[in-house]
Enzyme design. Structure first.
Site, PDB file in Angstrom:
ATOM      1  N   SER A  13      -8.059  29.799  -0.169  1.00  0.00           N
ATOM      2  CA  SER A  13      -9.151  30.751   0.051  1.00  0.00           C
ATOM      3  C   SER A  13      -9.658  30.675   1.483  1.00  0.00           C
ATOM      4  O   SER A  13      -9.543  29.631   2.133  1.00  0.00           O
ATOM      5  CB  SER A  13     -10.304  30.444  -0.909  1.00  0.00           C
ATOM      6  OG  SER A  13     -11.350  31.363  -0.715  1.00  0.00           O
ATOM      7  N   HIS A  14     -10.223  31.812   1.928  1.00  0.00           N
ATOM      8  CA  HIS A  14     -10.913  31.867   3.219  1.00  0.00           C
ATOM      9  C   HIS A  14     -12.400  32.128   2.992  1.00  0.00           C
ATOM     10  O   HIS A  14     -13.140  32.357   3.930  1.00  0.00           O
ATOM     11  CB  HIS A  14     -10.318  32.977   4.093  1.00  0.00           C
ATOM     12  CG  HIS A  14      -8.956  32.645   4.631  1.00  0.00           C
ATOM     13  ND1 HIS A  14      -7.837  32.612   3.836  1.00  0.00           N
ATOM     14  CD2 HIS A  14      -8.543  32.300   5.874  1.00  0.00           C
ATOM     15  CE1 HIS A  14      -6.782  32.274   4.571  1.00  0.00           C
ATOM     16  NE2 HIS A  14      -7.200  32.080   5.811  1.00  0.00           N
ATOM     17  N   ALA A  16     -15.914  30.929   2.235  1.00  0.00           N
ATOM     18  CA  ALA A  16     -16.617  29.642   2.334  1.00  0.00           C
ATOM     19  C   ALA A  16     -17.360  29.293   1.044  1.00  0.00           C
ATOM     20  O   ALA A  16     -17.389  28.124   0.640  1.00  0.00           O
ATOM     21  CB  ALA A  16     -17.596  29.688   3.507  1.00  0.00           C
ATOM     22  N   GLU A  45      -2.398  39.981   1.675  1.00  0.00           N
ATOM     23  CA  GLU A  45      -3.038  41.191   1.181  1.00  0.00           C
ATOM     24  C   GLU A  45      -3.105  41.135  -0.345  1.00  0.00           C
ATOM     25  O   GLU A  45      -2.111  40.766  -0.988  1.00  0.00           O
ATOM     26  CB  GLU A  45      -2.188  42.390   1.603  1.00  0.00           C
ATOM     27  CG  GLU A  45      -3.050  43.558   1.996  1.00  0.00           C
ATOM     28  CD  GLU A  45      -2.203  44.787   2.249  1.00  0.00           C
ATOM     29  OE1 GLU A  45      -2.548  45.843   1.700  1.00  0.00           O
ATOM     30  OE2 GLU A  45      -1.194  44.653   2.962  1.00  0.00           O
ATOM     31  N   ASP A  74      -9.410  34.292  -7.964  1.00  0.00           N
ATOM     32  CA  ASP A  74      -9.687  35.707  -7.752  1.00  0.00           C
ATOM     33  C   ASP A  74     -10.800  36.052  -8.710  1.00  0.00           C
ATOM     34  O   ASP A  74     -10.721  35.758  -9.909  1.00  0.00           O
ATOM     35  CB  ASP A  74      -8.465  36.596  -7.967  1.00  0.00           C
ATOM     36  CG  ASP A  74      -8.705  37.939  -7.305  1.00  0.00           C
ATOM     37  OD1 ASP A  74      -8.818  37.980  -6.059  1.00  0.00           O
ATOM     38  OD2 ASP A  74      -8.845  38.947  -8.014  1.00  0.00           O
ATOM     39  N   SER A  75     -11.852  36.638  -8.166  1.00  0.00           N
ATOM     40  CA  SER A  75     -13.029  36.816  -9.007  1.00  0.00           C
ATOM     41  C   SER A  75     -13.698  38.132  -8.698  1.00  0.00           C
ATOM     42  O   SER A  75     -13.363  38.804  -7.727  1.00  0.00           O
ATOM     43  CB  SER A  75     -13.989  35.643  -8.800  1.00  0.00           C
ATOM     44  OG  SER A  75     -14.100  35.324  -7.438  1.00  0.00           O
ATOM     45  N   PHE A 163     -23.637  32.464  -3.078  1.00  0.00           N
ATOM     46  CA  PHE A 163     -22.999  33.387  -2.140  1.00  0.00           C
ATOM     47  C   PHE A 163     -22.808  34.737  -2.833  1.00  0.00           C
ATOM     48  O   PHE A 163     -23.113  34.889  -4.023  1.00  0.00           O
ATOM     49  CB  PHE A 163     -21.655  32.819  -1.648  1.00  0.00           C
ATOM     50  CG  PHE A 163     -20.585  32.730  -2.705  1.00  0.00           C
ATOM     51  CD1 PHE A 163     -20.577  31.704  -3.628  1.00  0.00           C
ATOM     52  CD2 PHE A 163     -19.578  33.695  -2.780  1.00  0.00           C
ATOM     53  CE1 PHE A 163     -19.587  31.624  -4.607  1.00  0.00           C
ATOM     54  CE2 PHE A 163     -18.579  33.621  -3.751  1.00  0.00           C
ATOM     55  CZ  PHE A 163     -18.596  32.573  -4.665  1.00  0.00           C
ATOM     56  N   TYR A 165     -22.739  38.014  -4.634  1.00  0.00           N
ATOM     57  CA  TYR A 165     -23.658  38.786  -5.468  1.00  0.00           C
ATOM     58  C   TYR A 165     -24.574  37.897  -6.318  1.00  0.00           C
ATOM     59  O   TYR A 165     -25.224  38.387  -7.234  1.00  0.00           O
ATOM     60  CB  TYR A 165     -22.860  39.693  -6.408  1.00  0.00           C
ATOM     61  CG  TYR A 165     -22.001  40.758  -5.719  1.00  0.00           C
ATOM     62  CD1 TYR A 165     -22.381  42.104  -5.746  1.00  0.00           C
ATOM     63  CD2 TYR A 165     -20.817  40.420  -5.061  1.00  0.00           C
ATOM     64  CE1 TYR A 165     -21.592  43.077  -5.152  1.00  0.00           C
ATOM     65  CE2 TYR A 165     -20.022  41.406  -4.461  1.00  0.00           C
ATOM     66  CZ  TYR A 165     -20.423  42.720  -4.505  1.00  0.00           C
ATOM     67  OH  TYR A 165     -19.641  43.695  -3.918  1.00  0.00           O
ATOM     68  N   HIS A 199     -18.625  31.473 -14.354  1.00  0.00           N
ATOM     69  CA  HIS A 199     -17.246  31.915 -14.580  1.00  0.00           C
ATOM     70  C   HIS A 199     -16.246  30.949 -13.937  1.00  0.00           C
ATOM     71  O   HIS A 199     -15.246  30.577 -14.531  1.00  0.00           O
ATOM     72  CB  HIS A 199     -17.079  33.335 -14.031  1.00  0.00           C
ATOM     73  CG  HIS A 199     -17.582  33.521 -12.624  1.00  0.00           C
ATOM     74  ND1 HIS A 199     -18.794  33.029 -12.197  1.00  0.00           N
ATOM     75  CD2 HIS A 199     -17.025  34.100 -11.517  1.00  0.00           C
ATOM     76  CE1 HIS A 199     -18.971  33.321 -10.928  1.00  0.00           C
ATOM     77  NE2 HIS A 199     -17.914  33.960 -10.488  1.00  0.00           N
TER      78      HIS A 199
END
Ligand code: IMP
Length: 214
Positions: A13-14, A16, A45, A74-75, A163, A165, A199
């Site tokens: 992941s990028h 943070a 991508e 992936d969320s 972070f 939402y 989650h």
């Protein structure tokens, strides 16, 4: 199911916020986590149309680039009144024209879309956060784990923790948003606990039980 034997893995992941949460969760299990961002890997991508596909794309890219097992997440936020949007496109809703991300703007977009649908009462603003974790090995083997937490989209945003939402998501049964919770409260899980809250922690619990024997 393949177990993880190495004590080092790459967090594919990028983001943070995600990297911090995955490190929080895996640290107590004695793992060292290097991130794709620290290793200067290029972000692949996300061309999939499901959380599972995108999680696998990210984990495989990091596993192949590093030669180590890699764990991706992936969320997204799935809102019933918006037909499941923003869903797999949750990060895109925060994208500005210059490529930077602005989550205040993204939360405002969500609010506007809900108002357009007349969804102002809490019962018409139900949503869930979804996280799919993928553990991939350099030989192409993958294991996938899904976690979901039900809740409501609130307005205005509350809290400055977490972070993305977090300030507009209030999990079912709580009076506080994720943005008002300390990290440990949001995860709601440590090794050995029977339940998790977020989650990501729910998916992580499945991953830990399956691949780490925790
Ligand atoms: P992606 O998985 O990189 O496509 O991005 C998922 C998006 O969902 C991120 O940009 C986050 O803003 C949002 N998201 C995922 N998990 C959380 C969370 O735990 N709290 C707040 N926002 C989240």
């Amino acid at each position: 199911m393949r177990r993880l034997s190495d004590k080092t893995l790459v967090v594919a992941s990028h983001n943070a916020g995600k990297i911090r949460e995955i490190r929080d969760l895996i640290g107590p299990l004695g793992f060292e986590a290097k991130s794709a961002a620290d290793l200067n890997f290029i972000e692949p991508e996300e061309t999939g149309t499901t959380f599972e596909e995108n999680a696998a794309i990210k984990a495989l890219a990091s596993a192949k680039a590093s030669g180590l097992p890699a764990l991706s997440d992936d969320s997204g936020l799935v809102i019933d009144a918006l037909g499941g949007a923003p869903g797999v496109y949750t990060a895109n809703w925060a994208e500005r024209e210059d490529g930077s991300r602005d989550f205040q703007m993204a939360m405002e977009k969500v609010e506007e879309a809900l108002r357009d649908k007349g969804a102002v009462m809490p019962e018409s603003r139900t949503a869930r956060f979804v996280s799919v974790l993928c553990l991939a090995w350099p030989d192409g083997h993958v294991e996938l784990f899904r976690g979901e937490v039900e809740g409501t989209v609130v307005w205005p945003p509350r809290g400055t923790s977490g972070f993305g939402y977090d300030p507009v998501f209030q999990p079912k049964g709580y009076n506080t948003t994720f943005g008002e919770m300390r990290a440990e409260e949001k995860h709601g899980w440590k090794p050995g606990d029977p339940e998790a809250l977020s989650h990501r922690a729910r998916a992580f619990k499945l991953f830990a039980e399956t691949c780490l024997g925790a």
